[in-house]
Design a protein around this motif. Structure first.
Motif, PDB file in Angstrom:
ATOM      1  N   LEU A  73       0.782  -1.176  -0.028  1.00 33.85           N
ATOM      2  CA  LEU A  73       0.147   0.021  -0.032  1.00 33.85           C
ATOM      3  C   LEU A  73       0.727   1.227  -0.036  1.00 33.85           C
ATOM      4  O   LEU A  73       0.478   2.362  -0.410  1.00 33.85           O
ATOM      5  N   LYS A  74       2.066   1.097   0.230  1.00 34.56           N
ATOM      6  CA  LYS A  74       3.176   2.289   0.481  1.00 34.56           C
ATOM      7  C   LYS A  74       3.392   2.708  -0.838  1.00 34.56           C
ATOM      8  O   LYS A  74       3.830   3.642  -0.980  1.00 34.56           O
ATOM      9  N   ARG A  75       3.505   1.571  -1.878  1.00 36.57           N
ATOM     10  CA  ARG A  75       3.814   2.079  -2.982  1.00 36.57           C
ATOM     11  C   ARG A  75       2.585   2.805  -4.013  1.00 36.57           C
ATOM     12  O   ARG A  75       2.867   3.211  -5.021  1.00 36.57           O
ATOM     13  N   ILE A  76       1.414   2.969  -3.376  1.00 31.00           N
ATOM     14  CA  ILE A  76       0.449   3.912  -4.022  1.00 31.00           C
ATOM     15  C   ILE A  76       0.852   5.294  -3.978  1.00 31.00           C
ATOM     16  O   ILE A  76       0.849   6.022  -2.898  1.00 31.00           O
ATOM     17  N   LEU A  94       5.242  -6.548  -9.821  1.00 30.21           N
ATOM     18  CA  LEU A  94       3.819  -6.354  -9.138  1.00 30.21           C
ATOM     19  C   LEU A  94       2.830  -6.393  -9.977  1.00 30.21           C
ATOM     20  O   LEU A  94       1.715  -7.371 -10.103  1.00 30.21           O
ATOM     21  N   SER A  95       2.844  -5.979 -11.399  1.00 31.39           N
ATOM     22  CA  SER A  95       1.853  -6.025 -12.380  1.00 31.39           C
ATOM     23  C   SER A  95       1.499  -7.481 -12.777  1.00 31.39           C
ATOM     24  O   SER A  95       0.570  -8.025 -13.056  1.00 31.39           O
ATOM     25  N   ARG A  96       2.634  -8.198 -12.888  1.00 30.54           N
ATOM     26  CA  ARG A  96       2.406  -9.406 -13.415  1.00 30.54           C
ATOM     27  C   ARG A  96       1.827 -10.477 -12.378  1.00 30.54           C
ATOM     28  O   ARG A  96       0.830 -11.362 -12.563  1.00 30.54           O
ATOM     29  N   THR A  97       2.032 -10.336 -11.093  1.00 22.85           N
ATOM     30  CA  THR A  97       1.422 -11.057  -9.804  1.00 22.85           C
ATOM     31  C   THR A  97       0.043 -10.607  -9.863  1.00 22.85           C
ATOM     32  O   THR A  97      -0.785 -11.510  -9.589  1.00 22.85           O
ATOM     33  N   TYR A  98      -0.303  -9.279 -10.331  1.00 20.90           N
ATOM     34  CA  TYR A  98      -1.522  -8.840 -10.046  1.00 20.90           C
ATOM     35  C   TYR A  98      -2.376  -9.649 -11.094  1.00 20.90           C
ATOM     36  O   TYR A  98      -3.569 -10.050 -10.990  1.00 20.90           O
ATOM     37  N   PHE A  99      -1.692  -9.826 -12.367  1.00 20.11           N
ATOM     38  CA  PHE A  99      -2.400 -10.347 -13.315  1.00 20.11           C
ATOM     39  C   PHE A  99      -2.742 -11.658 -13.209  1.00 20.11           C
ATOM     40  O   PHE A  99      -3.655 -12.451 -13.777  1.00 20.11           O
ATOM     41  N   GLY A 102      -6.781   8.450 -10.902  1.00 21.06           N
ATOM     42  CA  GLY A 102      -7.377   7.383 -10.256  1.00 21.06           C
ATOM     43  C   GLY A 102      -6.491   6.279  -9.758  1.00 21.06           C
ATOM     44  O   GLY A 102      -5.425   6.253  -9.950  1.00 21.06           O
ATOM     45  N   LEU A 103      -7.138   5.275  -9.102  1.00 24.07           N
ATOM     46  CA  LEU A 103      -6.356   4.321  -8.190  1.00 24.07           C
ATOM     47  C   LEU A 103      -5.540   3.558  -8.997  1.00 24.07           C
ATOM     48  O   LEU A 103      -4.732   2.819  -8.743  1.00 24.07           O
ATOM     49  N   LYS A 104      -6.405   3.192 -10.313  1.00 24.27           N
ATOM     50  CA  LYS A 104      -5.679   2.337 -11.311  1.00 24.27           C
ATOM     51  C   LYS A 104      -4.304   2.931 -11.652  1.00 24.27           C
ATOM     52  O   LYS A 104      -3.128   1.963 -11.449  1.00 24.27           O
ATOM     53  N   ALA A 105      -4.095   4.290 -11.783  1.00 26.54           N
ATOM     54  CA  ALA A 105      -3.040   4.697 -12.261  1.00 26.54           C
ATOM     55  C   ALA A 105      -2.065   5.022 -10.880  1.00 26.54           C
ATOM     56  O   ALA A 105      -0.770   4.890 -10.770  1.00 26.54           O
ATOM     57  N   ARG A 106      -2.466   5.221  -9.759  1.00 22.35           N
ATOM     58  CA  ARG A 106      -1.473   5.426  -8.551  1.00 22.35           C
ATOM     59  C   ARG A 106      -1.010   4.090  -8.097  1.00 22.35           C
ATOM     60  O   ARG A 106      -0.012   4.043  -7.613  1.00 22.35           O
ATOM     61  N   SER A 107      -1.820   3.081  -8.280  1.00 24.35           N
ATOM     62  CA  SER A 107      -1.164   1.754  -8.017  1.00 24.35           C
ATOM     63  C   SER A 107      -0.224   1.379  -8.901  1.00 24.35           C
ATOM     64  O   SER A 107       0.993   0.530  -8.243  1.00 24.35           O
ATOM     65  N   GLY A 108      -0.249   1.553 -10.135  1.00 22.84           N
ATOM     66  CA  GLY A 108       0.726   1.173 -10.936  1.00 22.84           C
ATOM     67  C   GLY A 108       0.622  -0.280 -11.390  1.00 22.84           C
ATOM     68  O   GLY A 108       1.364  -0.821 -12.207  1.00 22.84           O
ATOM     69  N   TYR A 115      -4.235   2.607 -17.444  1.00 19.12           N
ATOM     70  CA  TYR A 115      -5.297   3.563 -17.055  1.00 19.12           C
ATOM     71  C   TYR A 115      -5.383   4.354 -18.134  1.00 19.12           C
ATOM     72  O   TYR A 115      -6.358   5.171 -18.402  1.00 19.12           O
ATOM     73  N   ARG A 116      -4.624   4.459 -19.250  1.00 20.37           N
ATOM     74  CA  ARG A 116      -4.522   5.436 -20.215  1.00 20.37           C
ATOM     75  C   ARG A 116      -5.897   5.580 -21.081  1.00 20.37           C
ATOM     76  O   ARG A 116      -5.957   6.470 -21.806  1.00 20.37           O
ATOM     77  N   TYR A 117      -6.247   4.492 -21.483  1.00 24.36           N
ATOM     78  CA  TYR A 117      -7.468   4.168 -22.327  1.00 24.36           C
ATOM     79  C   TYR A 117      -8.687   4.311 -21.339  1.00 24.36           C
ATOM     80  O   TYR A 117      -9.714   3.934 -22.269  1.00 24.36           O
TER      81      TYR A 117
END
Length: 167
Positions: A46-49, A76-81, A153-159, A163-165
């Motif tokens: 959460l610290k990375r937001i 992180l994005s791969r783990t999320y996916f 938004g939270l999508k962008a903040r989380s990384g 979110y660009r589209y």
């Protein structure tokens, strides 16, 4: 060596989703619920937001006090996916058991069915030590209120997501 992690356990995922929905006392968009579940598993992230949402200033001290995770996650994005498939299976299971409103799911929203969750399970959730911690309040009460889409938004903040589209 066989290593267990709750991130890859669909039953544990179902429990986490129920806990989030029960404590949020409302409906949560499925994409948001999946992100909250990710942070349930890895609260130290959460610290990375960045930047931290200004409307959640009271929660910033709570988040900064969360210890760093033991895991070293390369992407992180791969783990999320990868977690998304397990979350989808858990959500389908909860809908099949009649615990989530099926018509709301078709609209992209998760909502508990009235009194469908058994009382012993609710008692277990309420007694859960993590659910009682302030960091869980950040997930169930704080992040559910933050704007989701766009640059701020939270999508962008989380990384974690694209979110660009967003419309």
């Amino acid at each position: 060596m066989l290593v267990y992690h709750p991130a890859f356990d669909a039953n544990h995922c179902g429990y986490r989703l129920l806990a989030l929905l029960h404590r949020s006392e409302g409906e949560i968009p499925i994409q948001v619920l999946k992100l909250l579940d990710f942070y349930y598993l890895f609260p130290g992230l959460l610290k990375r937001i960045k930047p931290w949402p200004s409307e959640l200033k009271p929660y910033k001290n709570v988040v900064s006090s969360v210890p760093e995770p033991y895991e070293n996650i390369a992407s992180l994005s791969r783990t999320y996916f990868e977690l998304s498939a397990i979350q989808d299976a858990a959500i389908a299971h909860l809908v099949g058991k009649g615990l989530l409103v099926e018509s709301a799911m078709r609209e992209g929203v998760a909502s508990l069915v009235g009194e469908a969750v058994p009382a012993p399970l609710i008692a277990k959730i309420d007694a859960d030590s993590f659910v009682q911690q302030p960091v869980f309040q950040v997930l169930s009460k704080g992040l559910t209120t933050v704007n989701w889409q766009g640059k701020a938004g939270l999508k962008a903040r989380s990384g974690l997501m694209e979110y660009r589209y967003d419309a």
